[in-house]
Design a protein around this motif. Structure first.
Motif, mmCIF file in Angstrom:
data_model
loop_
_atom_site.group_PDB
_atom_site.id
_atom_site.type_symbol
_atom_site.label_atom_id
_atom_site.label_comp_id
_atom_site.label_asym_id
_atom_site.label_seq_id
_atom_site.Cartn_x
_atom_site.Cartn_y
_atom_site.Cartn_z
ATOM 1 N N VAL A 63 0.829 -1.211 0.000
ATOM 2 C CA VAL A 63 0.000 0.000 0.000
ATOM 3 C C VAL A 63 0.858 1.255 0.000
ATOM 4 N N LEU A 64 1.972 1.255 0.714
ATOM 5 C CA LEU A 64 2.856 2.418 0.687
ATOM 6 C C LEU A 64 3.416 2.636 -0.714
ATOM 7 N N SER A 65 3.726 1.536 -1.395
ATOM 8 C CA SER A 65 4.283 1.621 -2.743
ATOM 9 C C SER A 65 3.243 2.100 -3.750
ATOM 10 N N ILE A 66 2.030 1.554 -3.660
ATOM 11 C CA ILE A 66 0.968 1.955 -4.580
ATOM 12 C C ILE A 66 0.626 3.428 -4.386
ATOM 13 N N ALA A 67 0.521 3.861 -3.127
ATOM 14 C CA ALA A 67 0.231 5.266 -2.854
ATOM 15 C C ALA A 67 1.338 6.162 -3.400
ATOM 16 N N HIS A 68 2.579 5.757 -3.209
ATOM 17 C CA HIS A 68 3.717 6.525 -3.728
ATOM 18 C C HIS A 68 3.622 6.666 -5.244
ATOM 19 N N SER A 69 3.291 5.578 -5.913
ATOM 20 C CA SER A 69 3.189 5.613 -7.375
ATOM 21 C C SER A 69 2.020 6.474 -7.851
ATOM 22 N N HIS A 70 1.012 6.667 -6.979
ATOM 23 C CA HIS A 70 -0.100 7.562 -7.291
ATOM 24 C C HIS A 70 0.196 9.006 -6.889
ATOM 25 N N GLY A 71 1.395 9.249 -6.358
ATOM 26 C CA GLY A 71 1.765 10.599 -5.965
ATOM 27 C C GLY A 71 1.292 11.006 -4.594
ATOM 28 N N TYR A 72 0.890 10.034 -3.780
ATOM 29 C CA TYR A 72 0.402 10.348 -2.439
ATOM 30 C C TYR A 72 1.426 9.835 -1.426
ATOM 31 N N THR A 73 2.106 10.763 -0.729
ATOM 32 C CA THR A 73 3.170 10.361 0.188
ATOM 33 C C THR A 73 3.094 11.138 1.493
ATOM 34 N N VAL A 74 3.713 10.561 2.513
ATOM 35 C CA VAL A 74 3.900 11.210 3.811
ATOM 36 C C VAL A 74 5.385 11.168 4.127
ATOM 37 N N GLY A 119 8.916 10.186 5.246
ATOM 38 C CA GLY A 119 9.529 8.903 5.589
ATOM 39 C C GLY A 119 9.030 7.725 4.784
ATOM 40 N N GLN A 120 8.054 7.952 3.900
ATOM 41 C CA GLN A 120 7.426 6.825 3.196
ATOM 42 C C GLN A 120 8.402 6.095 2.275
ATOM 43 N N THR A 121 9.222 6.832 1.545
ATOM 44 C CA THR A 121 10.193 6.183 0.656
ATOM 45 C C THR A 121 11.181 5.339 1.451
ATOM 46 N N HIS A 122 11.627 5.863 2.583
ATOM 47 C CA HIS A 122 12.545 5.097 3.440
ATOM 48 C C HIS A 122 11.868 3.831 3.952
ATOM 49 N N ALA A 123 10.590 3.933 4.299
ATOM 50 C CA ALA A 123 9.851 2.755 4.776
ATOM 51 C C ALA A 123 9.734 1.708 3.674
ATOM 52 N N ILE A 124 9.459 2.130 2.452
ATOM 53 C CA ILE A 124 9.370 1.188 1.331
ATOM 54 C C ILE A 124 10.699 0.471 1.146
ATOM 55 N N ARG A 125 11.786 1.236 1.156
ATOM 56 C CA ARG A 125 13.113 0.633 1.011
ATOM 57 C C ARG A 125 13.405 -0.335 2.156
ATOM 58 N N THR A 126 13.063 0.054 3.371
ATOM 59 C CA THR A 126 13.343 -0.797 4.540
ATOM 60 C C THR A 126 12.595 -2.115 4.450
ATOM 61 N N ALA A 127 11.302 -2.063 4.111
ATOM 62 C CA ALA A 127 10.502 -3.286 4.033
ATOM 63 C C ALA A 127 10.970 -4.175 2.889
ATOM 64 N N ALA A 128 11.264 -3.585 1.740
ATOM 65 C CA ALA A 128 11.722 -4.377 0.596
ATOM 66 C C ALA A 128 13.053 -5.039 0.889
ATOM 67 N N THR A 129 13.961 -4.309 1.519
ATOM 68 C CA THR A 129 15.272 -4.877 1.860
ATOM 69 C C THR A 129 15.122 -6.010 2.857
ATOM 70 N N TRP A 130 14.235 -5.838 3.841
ATOM 71 C CA TRP A 130 14.030 -6.886 4.845
ATOM 72 C C TRP A 130 13.510 -8.164 4.188
ATOM 73 N N LEU A 131 12.561 -8.019 3.288
ATOM 74 C CA LEU A 131 12.010 -9.207 2.623
ATOM 75 C C LEU A 131 13.047 -9.892 1.736
ATOM 76 N N THR A 132 13.818 -9.143 1.004
ATOM 77 C CA THR A 132 14.835 -9.781 0.161
ATOM 78 C C THR A 132 15.924 -10.421 1.014
ATOM 79 N N THR A 133 16.202 -9.845 2.177
ATOM 80 C CA THR A 133 17.198 -10.428 3.081
ATOM 81 C C THR A 133 16.744 -11.779 3.618
ATOM 82 N N TRP A 134 15.446 -11.905 3.907
ATOM 83 C CA TRP A 134 14.933 -13.119 4.499
ATOM 84 C C TRP A 134 14.386 -14.116 3.481
#
Length: 423
Positions: free
Chosen positions: A226-237, A239-254
Motif C-alpha cells: 500500500v505504501l508503494s501503490i500510494a507513492h506511485s499515485h503521488g500520495y506520500t507522507v 519517511g514513506q520512501t525510506h519505509a518502502i526501502r526498509t521493508a523491501a530490503t528486509w524481505l529480500t534479506t529473508w
C-alpha cells in the motif's frame, strides 16, 4: 496447455448466474458470515458489479446484493475490509467503478468513505498509544491487509483517486503515516511489526520468542504494497520512501535459497539469523496470503515506487520460478483467491509472469465442477465446501478467471484486485 478463454469465461459466467439471488448466498453461510467480503454478499456483489457491462442482469444483482449486505451486517462490529461495515464500504468503493452508471451510488460511496476514514484514524490512534507506551510491534488488526490499515488504506486510496478526496484524506494520511512509522521504528534487532507470541491472534502458533510475519495478507508485504501503490499515485507522507526501502530490503534479506519465504521469522532468528542452508519446517509458501505470489508482487510494487529494477526483478523472479513446478506440487489448496490457484493466477498476471498465469488458469479451470452449486468449490484440509464469497469462495475464483479471459471490459482507476493489494 493453456486453459481456453472461452471455457474460463463460461465458468465465470455460470458462477455469476448461480449467485444471482442473494438468498442463495445467505443460505450457504452462517449468519455471521452472510454480509462479508471474504465469504458472503459483499463479495458476490463485487463479482456482479464487475460483470455489469457484460449483462444488465448483473448490475441489477449487484444492487440487490449490496442492499442485502446492509441488512445482514446489522450489529456486526467494526473490522477491516473483509468483515463488518468495512466490507460493504470496500465492495461499494471498488465495485461501483465497474458499473455502466455509478452516479446513483455517489452519496452512498461518500458515506462509506467517511466511515472507513474514521476507522483508519481510530486504528492509527490505537497504534500511536502503543508506541507511546513503548509496547513493541503492532497487532494484525492494526496493520494488516484483512483487518488493518494496509487494506483500509488501499481502499481509501481508491476512493481518493475516484473523487472522494475530502472524505478519504484524513484516514489515508493516518494509515500511511502509521504504517511508515511502524516500519521505520525497530526495537533492536526486531522490526517494527514483530509481535510477542502472546499478542498474535488466537489459533496462530508462533515461536515463544514471537515473530515477524512476511506475507501479503497478514505480514509486512501488505504495508509495503500500500505504501508503494500510494507513492506511485503521488500520495506520500514523510519517511514513506525510506519505509518502502526498509521493508523491501528486509524481505529480500529473508528470502530463502529456494526463492520462497517462511510465513514467520521468529524473534530468535531475528536476533541471530540462521545460516541460509539450515532447513526450515515446511509451511505454506505458494499462496497469495502468505506465500511467494503475494510477497513477490509486493516487491514488484516496491521496486516500481523506488524505480529500482533490482527489487522489481527480485519479485518477478520469485513468482516466475513457480513455473518450474507443476501446480500439483504447489502448496495451494483449491481454486480460491486466498490460498488457492486463483490467487496465484491474479498475482502472476499483475507481475506479467505469463507462464505461471497460464498454469494457474488451467489449474483453476480444472477445479470447476458443474455439480457444485457455485461451480468452484472451496477446499480446506482436503474437504470441499460450497462457499460463495470473494476471498475464500467461488466469486473470487470467477473474478480471476473472468479477468484472465478478458470478460471484464471496464477499466476503473481502482481494479477489483486492489482489494488483494496486487495493484
Amino acid at each position: 496447455m493453456p486453459a481456453g478463454t472461452d471455457l474460463l469465461a463460461e465458468q465465470a459466467l455460470s458462477t455469476a448466474r448461480a449467485l444471482l439471488d442473494p438468498h442463495t448466498v445467505t443460505a450457504a453461510l452462517p449468519p455471521s458470515a452472510a454480509h462479508t467480503l471474504s465469504d458472503g454478499l459483499a463479495g458476490t456483489a463485487l463479482l456482479h458489479a464487475c460483470l455489469a457491462r457484460h449483462d444488465p442482469q448483473f448490475a441489477t444483482a449487484a444492487a440487490a446484493h449490496w442492499q442485502a449486505t446492509r441488512h445482514h451486517l446489522r450489529g456486526a462490529p467494526p473490522d477491516g475490509i473483509y468483515t463488518g461495515p468495512g466490507a460493504l464500504a470496500a465492495s461499494l468503493i471498488i465495485g461501483t467503478g465497474y458499473l455502466p452508471d455509478p452516479e446513483p451510488y455517489q452519496t452512498t460511496v461518500r458515506k462509506a468513505t467517511t466511515w472507513l476514514s474514521a476507522r483508519a484514524q481510530g486504528l492509527a490512534s490505537h497504534q500511536h498509544q502503543r508506541f507511546s507506551n513503548n509496547r513493541p510491534g503492532a497487532p494484525w488488526a492494526v496493520y494488516d491487509t484483512i483487518k488493518g490499515l494496509a487494506g483500509i488504506g488501499r481502499v481509501l486510496l481508491a476512493a481518493h483517486t475516484t473523487g472522494h478526496h475530502t472524505e478519504a484524506e484524513p484516514g489515508l494520511t493516518a494509515a500511511l503515516t502509521t504504517l511508515t512509522t511502524l516500519i521505520t521504528t525497530s526495537p533492536g534487532t526486531r522490526p517494527g511489526w514483530w509481535l510477542p507470541a502472546a499478542d498474535h491472534p488466537p489459533g496462530v502458533t508462533v515461536h515463544h520468542s514471537g515473530a515477524a510475519t512476511t506475507g501479503l495478507a497478514h505480514g509486512i508485504a501488505g504495508p509495503l504494497a500500500v505504501l508503494s501503490i500510494a507513492h506511485s499515485h503521488g500520495y506520500t507522507v514523510p519517511g514513506q520512501t525510506h519505509a518502502i526501502r526498509t521493508a523491501a530490503t528486509w524481505l529480500t534479506t529473508w528470502q530463502e535459497p529456494t526463492g520462497t519465504w517462511p510465513p514467520f521469522i521468529s524473534g530468535n532468528d531475528l536476533d541471530s539469523p540462521l545460516p541460509p542452508h539450515r532447513p526450515r519446517p515446511p509451511q505454506r509458501r505458494d499462496a497469495w496470503c502468505y506465500g511467494t505470489p503475494g510477497i513477490g508482487r509486493a516487491l514488484c510494487l516496491g521496486g516500481q515506487a523506488l524505480t529500482d529494477a533490482a527489487v522489481i526483478r527480485a519479485g518477478q523472479t520469485a513468482i516466475t520460478a513457480m513455473a518450474d513446478r507443476s501446480p500439483l506440487r504447489w502448496d495451494t489448496e483449491g481454486p480460491t483467491l486466498c490460498h488457492g490457484t486463483a490467487g496465484v493466477l491474479q498475482a502472476a498476471e499483475r507481475a506479467q509472469s505469463r507462464s505461471v498465469a497460464e498454469r494457474a488458469a488451467h489449474a483453476t479451470a480444472d477445479f470447476h465442477d458443474p455439480q457444485c452449486p457455485f461451480g468452484f468449490p472451496h477446499i480446506e484440509a482436503r474437504t470441499s465446501y460450497d462457499n460463495p464469497g470473494f476471498l475464500t469462495g467461488a466469486a473470487g475464483a470467477a473474478l480471476a478467471t473472468a479477468s484472465h479471459a478478458a470478460l471484464i471490459t471496464a477499466r476503473p482507476t481502482a481494479p477489483w484486485d486492489s482489494l488483494l493489494m496486487l495493484c
